[in-house]
Design a protein around this motif. Structure first.
Motif, short mmCIF file in Angstrom:
data_model
loop_
_atom_site.label_atom_id
_atom_site.label_comp_id
_atom_site.label_asym_id
_atom_site.label_seq_id
_atom_site.Cartn_x
_atom_site.Cartn_y
_atom_site.Cartn_z
N ILE A 48 0.83 -1.15 0.07
CA ILE A 48 0.09 0.01 0.17
C ILE A 48 0.89 1.30 0.15
O ILE A 48 0.38 2.48 -0.30
CB ILE A 48 -1.07 0.13 1.25
N SER A 49 2.17 1.16 0.38
CA SER A 49 2.89 2.47 0.40
C SER A 49 4.13 1.97 0.69
O SER A 49 4.60 0.85 0.98
CB SER A 49 2.49 3.11 1.61
N ARG A 67 -5.14 9.78 1.78
CA ARG A 67 -5.57 9.40 3.20
C ARG A 67 -4.69 8.95 4.12
O ARG A 67 -4.70 9.04 5.26
CB ARG A 67 -6.81 8.26 3.17
N PHE A 68 -3.60 8.21 3.55
CA PHE A 68 -2.59 7.62 4.29
C PHE A 68 -1.48 8.59 4.11
O PHE A 68 -1.00 9.14 2.87
CB PHE A 68 -2.16 6.17 3.91
N THR A 69 -0.38 8.70 5.00
CA THR A 69 0.91 9.41 4.88
C THR A 69 2.04 8.58 5.49
O THR A 69 1.84 8.46 6.60
CB THR A 69 1.05 10.73 5.32
N ILE A 70 2.96 8.32 4.71
CA ILE A 70 4.05 7.42 5.10
C ILE A 70 5.34 8.42 5.34
O ILE A 70 5.59 9.52 4.56
CB ILE A 70 4.45 6.41 4.15
N VAL A 79 9.64 4.03 10.96
CA VAL A 79 8.79 4.38 9.96
C VAL A 79 7.50 4.68 10.26
O VAL A 79 6.91 3.55 10.97
CB VAL A 79 8.89 3.49 8.41
N TYR A 80 6.69 5.62 9.86
CA TYR A 80 5.27 5.75 10.44
C TYR A 80 4.41 5.76 9.17
O TYR A 80 4.56 5.92 8.15
CB TYR A 80 5.01 7.07 11.26
N LEU A 81 3.13 5.35 9.35
CA LEU A 81 1.85 5.40 8.67
C LEU A 81 0.83 6.16 9.33
O LEU A 81 0.06 5.45 10.06
CB LEU A 81 1.63 4.04 8.00
N GLU A 82 0.53 7.29 8.66
CA GLU A 82 -0.70 7.97 9.37
C GLU A 82 -1.92 7.75 8.51
O GLU A 82 -1.83 7.88 7.36
CB GLU A 82 -0.23 9.41 9.39
N MET A 83 -2.83 6.93 8.96
CA MET A 83 -3.90 6.71 8.48
C MET A 83 -5.27 7.62 8.80
O MET A 83 -5.55 7.50 10.01
CB MET A 83 -4.31 5.27 8.68
N ASN A 84 -5.78 8.31 7.83
CA ASN A 84 -6.75 9.17 8.11
C ASN A 84 -8.35 8.82 7.35
O ASN A 84 -8.14 8.04 6.33
CB ASN A 84 -6.63 10.51 7.78
#
Length: 129
Positions: A48-49, A67-70, A79-84
């Protein structure tokens, strides 16, 4: 020990947000691209990313784009995955993986991400309607 450990999953309502983390140890983290994958019940695992080693070329599959930011913080080996704006179809087990292949680590092309050498155990995400 060489490992990746995911965290931050949980149960959320549709429209809510979660922030996943992928913590690395035991290898030269800043030499590897990091990808996020997910596997929904009864479905195949999908990428997905992905974020490259310079943290300047994030890529997303169409279903999560916008919607998502890596992102990555090499000083924290994370590493982060911000999911909105989460949707029920986002429900899955989420995994991170590391790749050192030069094309992948520099540009992170989702269509040809490969040579994923290190995998985490996953963190579950459930989105209720």
């Amino acid at each position: 020990e060489v490992q990746l450990v995911e965290s931050g999953g949980g149960l959320v309502q549709a429209g809510g947000s979660l922030r996943l983390s992928c913590a690395a140890s035991g290898f030269t983290f800043d030499d590897y691209a990091i990808g996020w994958f997910r596997q929904a019940p009864g479905k195949e695992r999908e990428v997905i990313s992905c974020i490259n080693i310079r943290n300047d070329a994030p890529n997303y599959v169409g279903s999560v784009k916008g919607r998502f930011t890596i992102s990555r913080d090499n000083s924290r080996y994370t590493v982060y995955l911000e999911m909105n704006n989460l949707k029920p179809e986002d429900t899955a087990d989420y995994y991170c993986a590391a790749a050192i292949s030069p094309p992948v680590r520099t540009t992170c092309p989702l269509s040809r991400i490969e040579y994923l050498e290190i995998w985490g155990q996953g963190t579950p995400v459930t989105v209720s309607a």
